[in-house]
Design a protein around this motif. Structure first.
Motif, PDB file in Angstrom:
ATOM      1  N   ARG A 362     -18.314 -16.791  23.262  1.00  0.00           N
ATOM      2  CA  ARG A 362     -19.207 -17.489  24.275  1.00  0.00           C
ATOM      3  C   ARG A 362     -19.869 -16.534  24.932  1.00  0.00           C
ATOM      4  O   ARG A 362     -21.403 -16.661  24.957  1.00  0.00           O
ATOM      5  CB  ARG A 362     -18.470 -18.195  25.155  1.00  0.00           C
ATOM      6  N   ARG A 365     -22.965 -15.517  22.644  1.00  0.00           N
ATOM      7  CA  ARG A 365     -23.708 -16.490  22.042  1.00  0.00           C
ATOM      8  C   ARG A 365     -25.346 -16.279  22.617  1.00  0.00           C
ATOM      9  O   ARG A 365     -26.244 -16.301  21.598  1.00  0.00           O
ATOM     10  CB  ARG A 365     -23.164 -17.973  22.655  1.00  0.00           C
ATOM     11  N   GLN A 369     -29.559 -16.323  18.508  1.00  0.00           N
ATOM     12  CA  GLN A 369     -30.019 -17.689  18.398  1.00  0.00           C
ATOM     13  C   GLN A 369     -30.513 -18.002  16.934  1.00  0.00           C
ATOM     14  O   GLN A 369     -30.825 -17.010  16.229  1.00  0.00           O
ATOM     15  CB  GLN A 369     -31.021 -18.033  19.482  1.00  0.00           C
ATOM     16  N   GLY A 392     -29.275 -24.266  27.386  1.00  0.00           N
ATOM     17  CA  GLY A 392     -28.577 -22.881  27.458  1.00  0.00           C
ATOM     18  C   GLY A 392     -28.544 -22.142  28.715  1.00  0.00           C
ATOM     19  O   GLY A 392     -27.490 -21.824  28.965  1.00  0.00           O
ATOM     20  N   PHE A 396     -25.311 -20.652  31.318  1.00  0.00           N
ATOM     21  CA  PHE A 396     -25.016 -19.328  31.745  1.00  0.00           C
ATOM     22  C   PHE A 396     -25.334 -19.022  33.040  1.00  0.00           C
ATOM     23  O   PHE A 396     -25.861 -17.954  33.679  1.00  0.00           O
ATOM     24  CB  PHE A 396     -25.421 -18.340  30.729  1.00  0.00           C
ATOM     25  N   MET A 444     -32.767 -18.235  25.642  1.00  0.00           N
ATOM     26  CA  MET A 444     -31.548 -17.716  25.620  1.00  0.00           C
ATOM     27  C   MET A 444     -31.889 -16.104  25.728  1.00  0.00           C
ATOM     28  O   MET A 444     -31.202 -15.339  25.950  1.00  0.00           O
ATOM     29  CB  MET A 444     -30.660 -17.794  24.598  1.00  0.00           C
TER      30      MET A 444
END
Lengths: 544, 308, 316
Positions: A362, A365, A369, A392, A396, A444
């Motif tokens: 995770r 991640r 993308q 996303g 985070f 992200m």
């Protein structure tokens, strides 16, 4: 060469009405076209242009309650079809005019043997006895180059490959020697190699049997391969019509110009090499084997990918090209850890991610993308697009306000209106949705962007824009990009480096320009040699 | 073969449920098994034969062992071997089920196909209307209405009762007609609906367009291409519908006073005769699972893509 | 190169604009579409009336449904009560006649509505709640999936009414037992539906996209998976209401359901069976109420299905 031969099909002033409540009144409007004996007319256009409706009108196969021809005439060898009775049309189908379809996988009845499906045509339209019919069927199966016709005669469609099924369709269509063959995107669902064979077959048979062909396609490569004349459709109208030479080299209408200029060239763009940048992604011996079966069944396993060694540097695009089933998408999904690879290692910078647990993954991640192929299924239809983009970053720990501010910036970057964040996906077109998916990925701040056939489902004009956008973003943000595609033209335009995959293995790997210029592996050479329209340069008129 | 292997755990699971059902209830299973008028001596006897003092797994083992030998236990209510009891009651139920099945398939499939072909017309709406209606009116209400009309008003059929096949075919079938029609109403509703839905779906497939493009007449397209391809889901639902049929049998036999397994079930429940209840559930479920297994095996004839 | 991209911008803008106009045009709000569906409107209206009847039962000219009046047994509908009833009222009309114990059938039928609706709604609520949880677990926890599905297969192999009868017969009959006994056979169907939705949704690219942006499992389920189960579960819940009402009536009719002194449609009919040939009204009136109610619920279900998700037709 076509004007002095006899015309088999003349369509004039044909207008088909759409049901009430749709956004436009006519599916097609005042269509004029004609197909001569031994002539191939290509009807080309983007999705929704009405090219399929035109074809189905000729066959009398429009869905009765939804589409009706309201004006114009359709003449087959001088006989007016628009006023013909249902019985008369039925008699004409497969005897004077035949049609083949896009999806060979679904166009044949799965529970009837191939031979019997061809036999039905003969039973309906001729009074031949059984042995004569069988002989005729075996003969036509021979003509379409089906291997071992006797065996395939009693085979079921699912036992055949896509190309073979399309050959059965062609055999069925041509067994009674019709004067007109309508081919509705017959090669779109096939791999390039098979496509080339089918195109060649249609051309050969058409010449041998003096058949006129109305060939529908969206692909200018195919047009260049096969057409004698071309008609370009846009929004239900024919905007331009002429010989292939005329239309492709000296288009008149701006829409035609735009379409042709959007066709990506097979000659790679010149790009500076990035060999000094740090490596973002590296795989070592990456492998994926799918195994099926459980307690009571014997295990079967399928090797989808093996020994894949690739690397991508920052600011660089690596393309993986290959036909369906080559394993290219499996590699992409392994790298994004949407599936767990069964062997090998994946390094992002220097972190190994192939074997980390779901929980550990995770934290990695956000560095990788992915943008998917189907723009219509890539966004949750129930959520506003803004919510999808900020999901996303908020996962985070970014605050909502910061995430929204960033999303607005990104909307600008992908050339969409920042105020459109509170709309739902259905309010966007396919191309716009693909931009939204790119924005979601960029939110992200990834190091690696994977585009899995991300432009394959788009019309050629939109495809060009999204390709340009991806390239701009790569340069602006200095991203590493992994670009999966089956389309050599697309690959030539966006990739710095190329990996050619076949049967789960990388058969050739190197600089894109180098591979396009001097393919060394025989598979790559074969692939390049069948690319439709490879002898043409599209959009030359712009530099004239 | 794989399919056969998959039914064994299902049957095992059913047997386990039936076993657990009794053990999970509060109170002494032996007392429960003996029924309301069980003597202390009977209770002790049951305790002995079932090994109720043993751990539950041993009990399960004994029970399964008996089951595999076809020993379904003793009915203390009917004072008989349950197996014997069931065999006596099989004929009426099987007769009723088969006539119902025949009526259903003969009626439901054609009207389903017609409704799909005439999709959106009044004919379609009638079929769909009947189908919703058939689902909504309980079996016994249908039964009593039919009795009222055809037995009491028009005197076309006997009101209730059953005659064995051995007594002659006409009396036998004469008494089965009303119950079968009663029972088939909901089943017809189900099958007509799934036939319509499946055929409608198939009619939208590409190969149907191909069939039209070949110049085949509508009838051929509809029957040879559409219905053939819709056969698998239709047959599947005919199999699943057997559960509906079994539930209906219980009610219909009560309404028409037919001495079959359904009546046995109700009598057993009213008499708290647990060995019989257990046995009837096992038999019905077993038949249901086996019928569906047989149906699965027919798939490979209906669709060459399915292989076992 | 510059005029090329300019050309593209001009024409491609048009293509996109046309496509999005098309997408926007075909969207009507859910409520508008529901209001246009005949089945939904008719079924919903009848259900609303039934609900009202159930709530207002004491005020609809009823008497105590349990009151036994031996002098007025087996009266046909329309019989007038001429002597004084227990509560002192006079001139009572037995609108639907009386039963073998002299109870007023009309009052019993009206009060029976309550039981039927309570059973239908609780069974639907319970089975959906249990089925949803079990189905989600089964769809997402792979190692449990096999076990859960075997258990469900086993449950589904026992015909529903038989299972319910057996369950009721094991414990003392009462409303709660009956509800539970009808719920258990319904659960596997819900589990299968939820599981199949979960399995197909987790393949959707937008769910994979959510995984790649690091959405955790609970959020993933709530945001992306659960919303897809709402429409199918509403539809299935409606069908369960219909079937539960029917099953309850059947159990009572067979004499294995709710205790006979409680007025339910099934009990009234069970009681009326014996003298059906002479006094059909004790079967016909409750039968009519039962049929109309179930018909309305089924119509509502069909209408909801057609509006919310037509593809469900073959799934259920």
């Amino acid at each position: 060469m076509s004007l002095d031969t006899e015309t088999v099909l003349t369509v004039s002033g044909l207008t088909v009405e759409l049901p009430k409540g749709t956004d436009r009144r006519h599916a097609i409007e005042e269509i004029d076209l004609h197909v001569g004996q031994r002539e191939i007319l290509c009807l080309v256009g983007e999705s929704g242009s009405g090219k399929s409706v035109t074809a189905h009108s000729v066959m009398g196969l429009l869905p009765k309650d939804q589409l009706t021809a309201v004006a114009g005439s359709i003449r087959l060898e001088g006989e007016e079809l628009r006023q013909a009775t249902e019985d008369r049309l039925r008699d004409l189908r497969c005897t004077r005019m035949s049609m083949i379809f896009q999806e060979p996988m679904t166009a044949l009845n799965p529970v009837m043997s191939c031979g019997r499906q061809i036999d039905e045509v003969l039973q309906t339209h001729t009074s031949l006895d059984q042995p004569a019919r069988t002989a005729k069927i075996l003969d036509i199966m021979e003509q379409v180059h089906l291997p071992d016709p006797r065996r395939l005669f009693s085979s079921y469609p699912h036992q055949l490959s896509g190309g073979q099924r399309q050959r059965i369709m062609i055999a069925m269509a041509l067994v009674l020697d019709p004067v007109l063959l309508i081919a509705d995107e017959p090669t779109t669902a096939l791999d390039v190699t098979t496509q080339a064979q089918i195109l060649q077959l249609i051309k050969d048979l058409q010449e041998r049997h003096d058949t006129g062909v109305l060939f529908i396609t969206h692909d200018f490569g195919v047009v260049a391969e096969i057409a004698d004349r071309v008609a370009v459709m846009q929004w239900g109208r024919i905007v331009e019509q002429g010989t292939t030479e005329q239309v492709l080299k000296r288009p008149d209408h701006p829409y035609t110009k735009m379409l042709i200029s959007s066709v990506p060239s097979l000659v790679p763009r010149h790009r500076e090499t990035r060999r000094a940048e740090p490596v973002v992604l590296r795989t070592e011996e990456l492998a994926m084997t799918y195994s099926q079966g459980g307690m009571f069944q014997s295990k079967r396993s399928v090797v989808a990918a093996q020994d894949v060694n690739i690397e991508i540097r920052r600011g660089e695009t690596l393309g993986i090209v290959g036909e369906s089933g080559s394993g290219k998408t499996t590699v992409a999904r392994c790298i994004a850890r949407l599936i767990d690879p069964t062997g090998g290692r994946i390094y992002i910078d220097d972190d190994e991610i192939a074997r980390v647990s779901v929980g550990q993954m995770r934290s990695h991640r956000r560095r990788i993308q992915i943008v998917f192929q189907d723009p219509y299924r890539s966004l949750n239809p129930r959520r506003m697009v803004g919510a999808s983009i900020i999901e996303g970053p908020m996962n985070f720990g970014q605050s909502r306000d910061a995430a929204v501010a960033r999303a607005r910036e990104l909307m600008g970057l992908v050339q969409l209106d920042p105020d459109a964040l509170d709309r739902y996906p259905h309010q966007f077109s396919g191309g716009q949705r693909q931009r939204l998916c790119i924005a979601r990925a960029l939110a992200m701040e990834p190091e690696l962007l994977i585009a899995d056939e991300a432009v394959s489902a788009l019309d050629v004009s939109v495809q060009a824009q999204v390709m340009d956008l991806l390239d701009d973003i790569r340069i602006q943000l200095d991203l590493a990009m992994l670009f999966i595609t089956h389309d050599l033209r697309v690959a030539a335009q966006v990739c710095d480096r190329l990996a050619v995959m076949s049967a789960g293995k990388v058969v050739e790997y190197g600089d894109a320009a180098e591979i396009f210029a001097n393919p060394s592996h025989e598979y790559t050479r074969a692939l390049f040699s069948v690319a439709p329209g490879r002898d043409w340069t599209f959009g030359e008129f712009l530099t004239d | 073969m794989r399919r056969l292997a998959a039914t064994i755990p299902v049957l095992g699971m059913v047997a386990l449920f039936v076993f657990l059902m009794l053990r999970m209830t509060p109170g002494d299973p032996a007392a429960v098994l003996a029924g309301d008028n069980g003597t202390p001596q009977q209770i002790a006897e049951i305790r002995e034969t079932l090994g109720l003092d043993e751990p539950i797994l041993v009990q399960l083992g004994i029970w399964f062992g008996d089951l595999l030998q076809g020993d379904l236990g003793q009915s203390y209510f009917f004072k008989k071997d349950v197996t014997e009891l069931i065999l006596l009651r099989v004929e009426p139920t099987v007769a009723l089920a088969i006539t119902t099945l025949v009526i259903t398939v003969l009626v439901a499939v054609p009207i389903g196909v017609i409704a799909a072909y005439r999709h959106g017309t009044w004919l379609d709406r009638c079929v769909m209307g009947f189908s919703v209606f058939g689902f909504s009116v309980p079996v016994f209400v249908v039964g009593y209405i039919l009795i009222y009309l055809f037995a009491m008003q028009f005197k076309m059929f006997p009101v209730q009762g059953y005659k064995e096949l051995a007594d002659g075919f006409w009396p036998f079938i004469h008494r089965l007609i009303l119950p079968s029609i009663t029972l088939s109403v909901i089943y017809i509703a189900l099958i007509a609906r799934i036939t319509r839905a499946s055929v409608l779906e198939v009619l939208g497939e590409d190969y149907i367009r191909t069939a039209y493009a070949k110049g085949l007449p509508n009838r051929v397209v509809l029957l040879r291409h559409a219905l053939r391809n819709a056969a698998v889901p239709i047959v599947t639902v005919i199999g699943i519908g057997v559960a509906l049929l079994i539930s209906g049998v219980v009610v219909t036999e009560s309404v028409y006073n037919i001495p079959g397994l359904g009546r046995l079930t109700v009598d057993a429940v009213l008499g708290r005769d647990y060995p019989t209840i257990q046995a009837v559930i096992l038999v019905f479920s077993g038949v249901y699972v086996l019928i569906n297994l047989l149906i699965d095996l027919t798939y490979s004839f209906l669709d060459p893509r399915i292989r076992y | 190169m510059s005029d090329l991209s300019e050309l593209r911008q001009q024409t491609a803008g048009l293509v996109d604009a046309a496509a999005s106009a098309d997408a926007a045009a075909r969207k009507l709000s859910i409520w508008q579409r529901l209001a246009r569906n005949q089945s939904v409107v008719i079924g919903g209206a009848v259900m609303a009336v039934m609900l009202l009847v159930a709530i207002m039962a004491p005020f609809l000219g009823t008497m105590d449904p349990a009151e036994i009046n031996p002098a007025w047994r087996n009266k046909v509908p329309g019989t007038e009560l001429t002597d004084t009833a227990a509560d002192g009222s006079q001139g009572w009309v037995y609108r639907m006649g009386t039963d073998t114990l002299g109870r007023d059938t009309y009052s019993r039928v009206i009060y029976g509505t309550r039981v039927s609706l309570i059973v239908g709604l609780s069974v639907a609520g319970l089975s959906i709640a249990i089925g949803l949880v079990v189905g989600l677990i089964s769809g997402y926890v792979r190692w449990l999936d096999g076990i859960i599905m075997r258990v469900m297969d086993g449950l589904m192999a026992i015909p529903g009414i038989l299972l319910a009868i057996a369950l009721v017969s094991l414990s003392s009959a009462g409303l709660d037992t009956v509800i539970l006994a009808i719920t258990i056979p319904e659960v596997p169907r819900v589990v299968r539906l939820v599981r199949s939705i979960v399995l197909s949704i987790r393949e959707e690219p937008y769910v994979e996209a959510a995984i790649s942006v690091g959405t955790r499992l609970p959020l993933l389920l709530i945001r992306h998976v659960l919303p897809n189960t709402v429409a199918p579960l509403i539809v299935m819940g409606t069908y369960i209401v219909a079937s539960a009402i029917l099953v309850e009536a059947i159990l009572s009719f067979l004499g294995v359901g709710i205790p006979p002194e409680i007025p339910t449609w099934g009990n009234i009919m069970a009681e009326g069976r014996l003298l059906f040939r002479i006094f059909p009204h004790n079967i016909l009136f409750p039968g009519l109420f039962l049929a109309v109610t179930v018909l309305a619920v089924n119509m509502l279900g069909d209408g909801l299905r057609d509006t919310l998700d037509p593809r469900l037709e073959k799934r259920m």
